[in-house]
Every structure is written in structure tokens, then in C-alpha cells.
Design an enzyme around this catalytic site. Structure first.
Site, PDB file in Angstrom:
ATOM      1  N   CYS A  86       0.835  -1.200   0.000  1.00 55.01           N
ATOM      2  CA  CYS A  86       0.000   0.000   0.000  1.00 55.01           C
ATOM      3  C   CYS A  86       0.876   1.260   0.000  1.00 55.01           C
ATOM      4  CB  CYS A  86      -0.972  -0.033   1.176  1.00 55.01           C
ATOM      5  SG  CYS A  86      -2.369   1.111   0.975  1.00 55.01           S
ATOM      6  N   HIS A 176      -3.650  -4.942   1.138  1.00 60.36           N
ATOM      7  CA  HIS A 176      -2.976  -5.410   2.353  1.00 60.36           C
ATOM      8  C   HIS A 176      -3.050  -6.942   2.439  1.00 60.36           C
ATOM      9  CE1 HIS A 176      -2.232  -1.600   4.530  1.00 60.36           C
ATOM     10  NE2 HIS A 176      -3.232  -1.165   3.776  1.00 60.36           N
ATOM     11  N   GLU A 178      -1.603  -8.766   4.634  1.00 56.80           N
ATOM     12  CA  GLU A 178      -1.454  -9.216   6.018  1.00 56.80           C
ATOM     13  C   GLU A 178      -2.770  -9.393   6.757  1.00 56.80           C
ATOM     14  OE1 GLU A 178      -0.718  -4.670   6.262  1.00 56.80           O
ATOM     15  OE2 GLU A 178      -0.764  -6.281   4.781  1.00 56.80           O
TER      16      GLU A 178
END
Length: 362
Positions: A86, A176, A178
Site C-alpha cells: 500500500c 494489504h 497481512e
């Protein structure tokens, strides 16, 4: 003492509230990693830390601002794979010759990306033409890729959803990976660390325990340690680990502020004194804490009061014990990241934890 050197990744933090999740995903796949603020990572640090892979986190800033955070140029000269997530992708593009623009509206929430070409970072994830759910959270977007980069995956709202420079092994994702909302984000990160960077994933919690005990013994020697014990998981794990290393050289101080659940303080005292046989000082300061909190309704102010009082009471008890060479405290990554912004700004401070936000400078 000989400290084992594991293969390691470095996470450069630009202030995202979910940076710690990157570390969690990497550790789950056996990769040792540490999170360090962007303004602490320079050529000297990189030389000492010696990462085999670098991940640039997301963040709340805009790369179009004059004073926005930047990655040290030494990162891109290390010769190791780099993944920008990002804001990290945007920083990479801006610094390597690409172009980033502010969008007319933020893209936040679920999106679906489509693979454009095969690449090791998408190994065994999905086939060309198939779509994959990811989680977007950005206002700016890459308008022009830096020289050497090509598109790996795209979405209707993000034509540069995943990009790469295969020669330098530089990658960027607009989303993202994660967070759990990116369905195969864990696998994508593993593909980066294991597939692209070639890490074996030789770090385990069992190895960490043994190495931590050896490191504590080497650092403390014959000294004495006092540990701030709250009864929570973080301080309790730290206390037990230190006690395994140095035994009765450790004294725990449990400041009872009167805000625990009914019977919990007695449980903590019994557990540490009778089960773990760890020297423990129990200080009942509940009247003091409750008195200072009376009439206070703002949660952040309450946390600051609790943190400040905790230090005052702990200080007083530490002086009574005397002769301590070290202070020990267990603090979780989320506590630190929620309490203190990597860039010093309030925009990514979620709340001040008593063992972080209330601590004095000393």
C-alpha cells in the site's frame, strides 16, 4: 554466550495500524523478523541488521505531501528482495522514478484482483483469468510505474494491484496481504519470503525460548532484576522466562490497582508465589487508584492516570527492594503500535496502554 543468527526479514514501519500483522504472518511461516520505524532505518542500521528481505508497511500519510515519510535509499541498494505494501508500494514508486497521484475518493474494503502474468509471488494461488479477494485501504494510487516494473495483477479500481521488477526482485501490492480479508494473503507473503527471497523459515517459538533464556543470562550475569507484573499474558510470560534464566535474582512487583476482576489479584499472587515459586511483592494500591479516577470519564485520560500512578507506586516499591540492576517489562507489539505512532502523529494512535502511554521519558 553465542547468539544464533537466523535468516531475517526487516519490516519498515510507516505507521500503519496493522503493521504488526505483517510480523505475525512472517513468524507463522518460520521467518524471524523485526519491525523498525522508517526514520531509524539507514545504511548503518541495515549493515548491522543484515536482512535477507525487506517489507515496507502501509501508513496513513500521502507520498504527495512534501513532508511525508520516505524509505532510506540504502534499502533499494541492498541487493535483497523488497515488498512494498500500500503506502510502501507508493513510496517505492515515487522514489524509484514512478508517479503517484491522489485519488478523488478512497478505495476501502473488499476488491477482486485478476492475475495478468505468472510470477513466483502468486505461485499456487490462482490462475490467469480467475479473481482473488483482497482488502484495499488507500486514497492515493500509482499512476505510472517506475522503470523496470510490470503488472502482475490488476483490479477495476487498481490497475497496478501487484507489480514487480523481476530483475531486482522488487514487488508492490496496492492491497494489504497481512489482513484476514485478503483470502490468500498469508500465502502471498510466504511466497515472497520463501519463494522470492529463498528463506528457509528456520525460526520457531521453541528456538526463541531457548535463545531468549541464554541471552537474558548473558545480559544480567549476577545482577538483580525487578519486573513490573500486571498478571496479563505479556508481563507473565516475560516474568516466567526471566525466572527460568536467572531464578531468584528476579523479584516481581505486582501493583494491585483495584481494577481487576473479582478474585483475580488473589489468583495472580497464588500462581506466582505457590506455582511458579517466583519472589513477588504484592502492593494493594486500589484505594489510591480508584480515588484518582473518581469523576474521570474520558477513557484516554483514565489510561494516562493509571500509567502515571503505576510508575509512582512501582518506583516506591523498587526503592524498598534496593540493589536492582535491571527493570523488566513485558509488552506486546500491538500495545506499542496502538500507543505510539512510528511517525509521532496522532492519526495512528489507537489508545495509550498503561505500560506504554503512561511511561515517563526516563
Amino acid at each position: 554466550m553465542t547468539e544464533q543468527r537466523h535468516e531475517r526479514a526487516l519490516i519498515v514501519d510507516f505507521g500503519s495500524q496493522v503493521t504488526q500483522l505483517i510480523a505475525r504472518r512472517l513468524r507463522e511461516s518460520g521467518v524471524y523478523c523485526e519491525i523498525h520505524p522508517f526514520n531509524k532505518v539507514d545504511a548503518a542500521f541495515l549493515g548491522e541488521y543484515d536482512p535477507q528481505a525487506v517489507i515496507l508497511s502501509g501508513g496513513p500519510s500521502s507520498v504527495t505531501w512534501d513532508d511525508s515519510p520516505r524509505a532510506d535509499d540504502a534499502i533499494f541498494k541492498l541487493g535483497v528482495p523488497v515488498l512494498g505494501i500500500c503506502y510502501g508500494q507508493q513510496v517505492m514508486m515515487q522514489q524509484l522514478g514512478g508517479k503517484v497521484e491522489s485519488g478523488t475518493s478512497r478505495e476501502f474494503g473488499r476488491a477482486f484482483i485478476e492475475k495478468v502474468v505468472d510470477d513466483p509471488i502468486l505461485s499456487d494461488l490462482f490462475h490467469a483469468g480467475d479473481s482473488e479477494q483482497v482488502w484495499m485501504s488507500h486514497g492515493d494510487h500509482v499512476a505510472e510505474m517506475a522503470p523496470g516494473f510490470g503488472v502482475i495483477a490488476k483490479s477495476p479500481g487498481a490497475p497496478y494491484a501487484i507489480i514487480s521488477d523481476p530483475e531486482r526482485k522488487f514487488y508492490g501490492t496496492q492491497f494489504h496481504p497481512e489482513v484476514v480479508h485478503t483470502v490468500h494473503g498469508r500465502e502471498l507473503l510466504r511466497n515472497f519470503t520463501h519463494g522470492v527471497a529463498g528463506l528457509k523459515g528456520d525460526w520457531t517459538m521453541a528456538a526463541y525460548r531457548a535463545e531468549a533464556i541464554e541471552k537474558i543470562r548473558g545480559q544480567v550475569g549476577k545482577g538483580r532484576v525487578i519486573c513490573g507484573l500486571s498478571g496479563g499474558v505479556d508481563s507473565s510470560v516475560a516474568a516466567v522466562l526471566i525466572h527460568e534464566a536467572i531464578g531468584d535474582q528476579l523479584t516481581c512487583v505486582y501493583v494491585d490497582h483495584g481494577l481487576m476482576r473479582q478474585g483475580e489479584s488473589e489468583q495472580v499472587v497464588t500462581l506466582f508465589r505457590e506455582h511458579y515459586n517466583i519472589p513477588l511483592v504484592h502492593v494493594d494500591a486500589s484505594d489510591l487508584f480508584l480515588g484518582k479516577l473518581e469523576g474521570v470519564s474520558d477513557p484516554e485520560r483514565k489510561r494516562k492516570i493509571i500509567g502515571g500512578l503505576f510508575i509512582d507506586v512501582f518506583d516506591e516499591e523498587a526503592k524498598k527492594i534496593g540493589g536492582a540492576d535491571f527493570l523488566a517489562q513485558g509488552t506486546l507489539y500491538p500495545d506499542v503500535i496502538e500507543s505510539v505512532s512510528a511517525i509521532g502523529g496522532p492519526s495512528v494512535t489507537i489508545k495509550s496502554h498503561h505500560n506504554v502511554g503512561g511511561l515517563p521519558e526516563r
